[in-house]
Each structure stands twice: as C-alpha cells, then as structure tokens.
Design an enzyme around this catalytic site. Sequence first.
Site, mmCIF file in Angstrom:
data_model
loop_
_atom_site.group_PDB
_atom_site.id
_atom_site.type_symbol
_atom_site.label_atom_id
_atom_site.label_comp_id
_atom_site.label_asym_id
_atom_site.label_seq_id
_atom_site.Cartn_x
_atom_site.Cartn_y
_atom_site.Cartn_z
ATOM 1 N N LYS A 194 1.010 -1.101 -0.224
ATOM 2 C CA LYS A 194 0.160 0.047 0.034
ATOM 3 C C LYS A 194 0.764 1.255 0.210
ATOM 4 C CE LYS A 194 -1.751 2.736 3.505
ATOM 5 N NZ LYS A 194 -1.662 3.878 2.821
ATOM 6 N N GLY A 246 7.378 4.543 8.110
ATOM 7 C CA GLY A 246 6.514 5.704 8.543
ATOM 8 C C GLY A 246 6.710 6.319 9.948
ATOM 9 N N SER A 247 5.586 6.651 10.652
ATOM 10 C CA SER A 247 6.099 7.482 11.760
ATOM 11 C C SER A 247 6.079 6.553 13.157
ATOM 12 C CB SER A 247 4.859 8.663 12.199
ATOM 13 O OG SER A 247 3.755 7.714 12.422
ATOM 14 N N GLY A 251 4.228 3.184 13.908
ATOM 15 C CA GLY A 251 4.871 1.946 13.969
ATOM 16 C C GLY A 251 4.842 1.177 15.374
ATOM 17 N N GLU A 268 10.705 1.008 10.145
ATOM 18 C CA GLU A 268 11.556 2.135 9.650
ATOM 19 C C GLU A 268 10.874 3.280 9.969
ATOM 20 O OE1 GLU A 268 13.315 4.976 8.831
ATOM 21 O OE2 GLU A 268 13.095 4.604 6.406
#
Lengths: 490, 292
Positions: A194, A246-247, A251, A268
């Site tokens: 996605k 992402g953030s 996460g 990450e």
Amino acid sequence: MAKKEVKIEYNKGWDLAPAPESTSHIKLKKKYDLFIGGKWVKPSSGKYFDTINPANEEVLAKIAEADAKDVDKAVKAARKAYDTVWSKLSGKERGKYIYRIARIMQEQARELAVIESLDGGKAIRESRDIDVPLAANHFFYYAGWADKLEFAFPNREVKSLGVAGQITPWNFPLLMVAWKIAPALACGNTVVLKPAETTPLTALKLAEICQQAGLPDGVVNIVTGAGATGAEIVNHNDIDKIAFTGSTGVGKIIQKAVAGTNKKVTLELGGKAANIIFEDAPLDQAVEGVINGIFFNQGHVCCAGSRLFVQESVYEKVMRKLKDRMESLIVGDPLDKNTDIGAINSKEQLNTIKKYIKIGKEEGAEMYQPKCAIPKKGYFCKPTLFYNVAQSNRITQEEIFGPVLAIQTFRTVSEVISKANNTPYGLSAGVWTDKGSKIFNMTSQLRAGIVWANTYNKFDPASPFGGYKESGFGREGGMHGLSAYLNLDS
Amino acid sequence: MRLEVLKTNKLYIGGKFPRTESGRFYTAVDKNGKEIANMCLGSRKDFRNSVVPARSAFGGWSAKTAFNRSQILYRIAEMLEGRRDQFVSELTKMGSTKAAAEKEVNTSIDRLIYYAGWSDKYLQVFSAVNPVSSSHFNFSAQEAMGVVGILAPEENGLIGLVSSIAPVIASGNTCVVLASETKPLCAISFAEVLNSSDVPGGVVNILTGKKEELVSHFVTHMDVNAILYCGKDEKIKKQLQEDSITNLKRILIKDFDWLSDKAENPYLITDFTEVKTTWHPIEQVGGAGSGY
C-alpha cells in the site's frame, strides 16, 4: 587600518529564467483501479479519492480506495502466486524478472521522475537525480542476490517467508516502494503493498512496469488507500511479514497489532538526527552538508539532520555562512530545474510544520527565514532556522518532518555526545571534522543506525539503512537487508 | 543461389580487431576433420601487444564503481542474448548438437548475469572489520590484482570463455585470453559482443593460437599479475608453477565441467583479488551518555 567588511547580498542577482521540465511526455490515466493478481480491479466499495499536485492543488487522478474485501483479494492473489509460481522458480529466474523491472525503470526514468515531482511536490532535480535512479538501482542490486542468498547466511538454510504486506510513506514514494519490493521478491516472497495516499502514482506506474516485465500475476499487488487500508493489511491473518516505513506513532500501533501472531516485522520510523560541526571542520563543506541535511526533500526525510550542534568557537561563523547560504535557496515550482525546495507534500503536513514553527517561537527560540518569495498557490514553506533553543524544547525533541532546523552549541566532545544521544530516536547522525580519529570516536559513541562523516543524506543500494531505539528495527539495503525477508530459523 | 560471405577471424586487442602481426594462420576443423575457418595464429608479439592495453585499462576499469561494472556485465549478457543464433550456429559448426549448443548459449548468458550480480556483492560477503585489541578501526577488503592471463578451457567454445573471463573482470581486473585452440570460432564473435557492450577497450583482449607456443610467454611476462589456467595438462601446470617465479605470479588452475553450476562461484572472483588491510586510530575521548 580599520577592517573593511564587504557584505554580499546573496538574495540579489540570482534571478534565473524559469526552466520547467516538460510534462508532455508523461502518460497518466484519469482513474486508477487496484492492481491485484496482475489485473486492474475496481474497488469493491466503488469509492475513489483524489491525488493532487501539492504545488498547485490541482487533481492529478482518481485513485481507488481499497477496503477489507479488496485487501483480502490481494492477499489471496499473492498467496496463490507464491504457492503456484514464485516459490517454485529458481533464484536465477527470479533474479532475471527483477533485472527486467530495473531495466524498464531505467528506460522510463524521466517519466517516473516527472510524475514523482507532480504528485509529491519534490524538486525535479532530486526526483530525477536521486529518487528514480536509486529506486531502479535498488531493483538491479537485489536482482543479483536472488540466486546467492546462501552466501549471505553461512551455515543456514534460507527460506522465503510467503506473503509480505508492505506500507510505504509519501516522502520518497517510488524509492520506498523499491526498498520494499526488491528485497522481498529477491528472497522469494510475494507482495501486497500500500503506497501512501497522497503519493500513489509512481507505485501504480511501477505496477504497469511489472506487467511489461511479464512478472507472473499476483507476485506484486498494489492496493491504494489511507490508514484504514493499511490496517487491513497489518491485521490480515494470511500475511507472513509486515514491513512499514512511517511515523514512530503508527509503527508502535502496528507492533501492538501483530503481537501474538507469527508475522515477522520490520519498522523504519522517525528520527531527530544530530548533525555535529566541530571547530576543525571544513566549514563551507559542513554548511553545505547542513543545508542538504535539513532542506533536502523539503525536510520530509526520516534521517534529516534536524538538530544542528555547532562547537562554540565557530558558532558565529557557521551561523553567518548558514544564513548567507539560505538566502540563495530557491523555493518554488517543483518542476523547475533550478528549484532547491519544492512543495510541502500535503496541506495536513504544512499545518503540522506551521504548528511547530509557532511552538518554537512560543518556547522562546529565535527564528530566521530567508527573504525568498514563495508561490501563492500550493503548499510551500520557507526554510527555517531556530537558534538559542534548549534541549528540552519540543522543536528539539519532536520530529517535525519539514524544513525546520534547531541549532544548539557545545564545548566538549562528551557534551555533544550526551546531547546528541538524548533523544528517543536513533536513526542517523552527522559528524563534521577533519580529524579521522575523532570521526571514529564519534561513530562508536553515537547511538544511531547510520553515521555520515563529512557528508550527509547519502544512500546506496549496497548500504544498510535503519535505526536504533524508537527509530525502528531491521535494516533495508545491502546484504543486511535480506534477513528481513527470510526465514533463517529452520 | 546466393553465395555466403565468410567472416575473416581476427584478434581482439585494446578494443580493436587487428590481424596477427605474424601474418600466420591455422585452420580450425570440425569433429570430422573438415575445415571450417582460418584463424589467426597469435604470436608472442601479439600477446605482448595485448598486455599493454590491458595494463592501461586496469586503472579506469578497477576505479569504476562495482555497481557500474555490474551493469556492464549485465549489458554483455543482453548483447549475447541478442546474438544467440549466431553462437548456436558457430557451436554446431564446431561439432555440438543443436540442443547442446542452445544449452551452452543459455548457460553463458545466465552466467554473465550471475557474475554481474556478484560484482557489487562479493565485497560485503568476503571483507571484514577486524576486532583488533587496540584503539584502531581496522578493516580488510579485496582489491583487483591487475592484469590476468587466461588460458581458456579447450573443450567448450563459448561457456569456457565466459566462465573464465567474467569472474576475473567482475572485481576490476583486466585480462588477456587465449581462446580454445580447437574450438576458436566463438572467441572473436564474443569479442564483438564485448566490443558493443560498454566494456572499455583493453579490459578483455582475446587471442587465438597455440597454447604450446604461448604458455611460456604468458607466464614469464613481467607485467602480468596472475594466470588462470583452465585445464589439466600436467606439463603445462608444472611449467606455469615453475616459471611463475619471474614476478611471483599467482597461478590458479581450474578444471571444471564448465557447463555445470560448480563452475560458477564467487571464489573465482576472490582468487583474483588481493586483501588490503587498513588501520586507523580511534580517539579515546568523551564517552559520556553513550550508554543510553
């Protein structure tokens, strides 16, 4: 004799004629469906959302919104492709498919770069020279691993995992997709990916490239949508691996959601990197590195050098050079080849950055912005410095993800190490000094996954990337990036 | 009926296709002894003329990024794929069945891709950071040796050539190759492939001729760093090992079934590298807060 100071006006005499990159050669559909099982499939809800050009707020295309049913369809397609085709292919043949993808990306590089800049707002100079070539090279690099996996893990039997669910961010749309898909395929997995909802176009172009490459149906599936679609991937029980960039906030939600399942996870996440200038550094080079460190990609970089530490003895000099250099930065049309700083990715992100600038002022820090003009339409933000900031300020502690730099000073090596490490993040750091032995001292003391010495924001398919602490776990890139997509326990 | 135009088989030296300076030739025959082509009978001087461009190409080739060399090796495979019919036809002329010829061409293309992949990966697998007991950052990494003389396998016209050249140049070496004496047809066609593949002139130089005549020149040349001998002739082995003392050439002797998977591995790359270890001091000041 009194010293005569010559003041150069850096913001004068820099009028460059517009040099916009042509968009006449790009091919975009008005509407994009979901890419499932090698075909374009309408979303079961019938819903579409707009993806816009953040530089002028115009709609570029309509994008399908995938719901639970669509995600399930994609996972089934990926599972079928894994069971019937992909897991049965030899590493050599797998690799040759991935090489094909890399080569077609190279052939279509300019189109990809222009679309990347249109959809995400990044300067064409960066998408053309950094994002797209790095993405193609990442496929090329991992293609070569497909038949060599046993050499990376001595005395282990390497096995693929199955279906990987992957969620990518909007800051380097195509590059992050490459970082996810290339190693997953090389290791023998199939993929449901996605892309971020504000920048889905290059991932969908990559789906077309997979078709051109003759990649077996269902090996790569692209489902578009926002956070809810991502959650369906994370929670799907026939997925063996989740990879997320992402953030840190999201996460942590993902880690909690997969707790108790057998899903393998790599995250990450965010960062608040320290970029450290010692008095013995080549200062012009360091200033250039600081500019690149924080203003590269509008500061939408998880490893951005967003905290600058300057040794007190050179602080005045560095500040002057930094401000002068900022005066010559060109903020504006992402498609103009002279643009240094393009558009902020979305209205939402622009509001976040503005919020932090306000917080910075309220916290008592001093602010500096160059006199440059910014376009009236679209989402733009001037490059911004905050100085006289405290270690406890929110602008020094929290990830802003924009062109905002917080500057502090230090006197001793011990002091700067403890300040630099005093953050929940640990993704990257920068060190500027002419003394090699100091560099190696710093690289061994800094708690960060990547340390750049006398350079910044360098990426290479062969070089592992990933963080310590709350910047996530797992590495992407290089030989070390393979283990995220393999079962090495049997 | 149209008369076929025959190709003049020349040598490949420094990116050019000269005839042998000696003006000599020998005749290649098929398995029934029927003449199929005249080949250049390469001389000592042809060999020495090849070492010069090989040496001058070494600096540029070894300084290219590993990734770039990887792409160029891949490009060779692309070019070879495009000319597969020519190679199948040459291999059948030299005695292969159609099926065997096709298998040999396929394996050759895939082997080039295999080594293209290793070019930017073998260092990560084989190099090391060494935990020395003093405050030093210490690492060892492989580097290309220089000019390698290759005595290509006798029994296969194409796969032998590809399997011996690709691992040698993958790390940045340059080479002078003596092609199979009895199956030489593909050698010069392969040189044409190299010549159109972004491989800089001089990186690979290909000669045809007699092993018996040229071996001693290969091994005694003072500007050749290593020899790869693909074969099992005991006399040649001994001669190579004895005469290598001229400049302590590295002598590698390999005898594989060149069509098998055993004939491709990264150790054929590291065999033609030197290990370089670098020491660098680490300043021991300021560890405050590093425990966090």
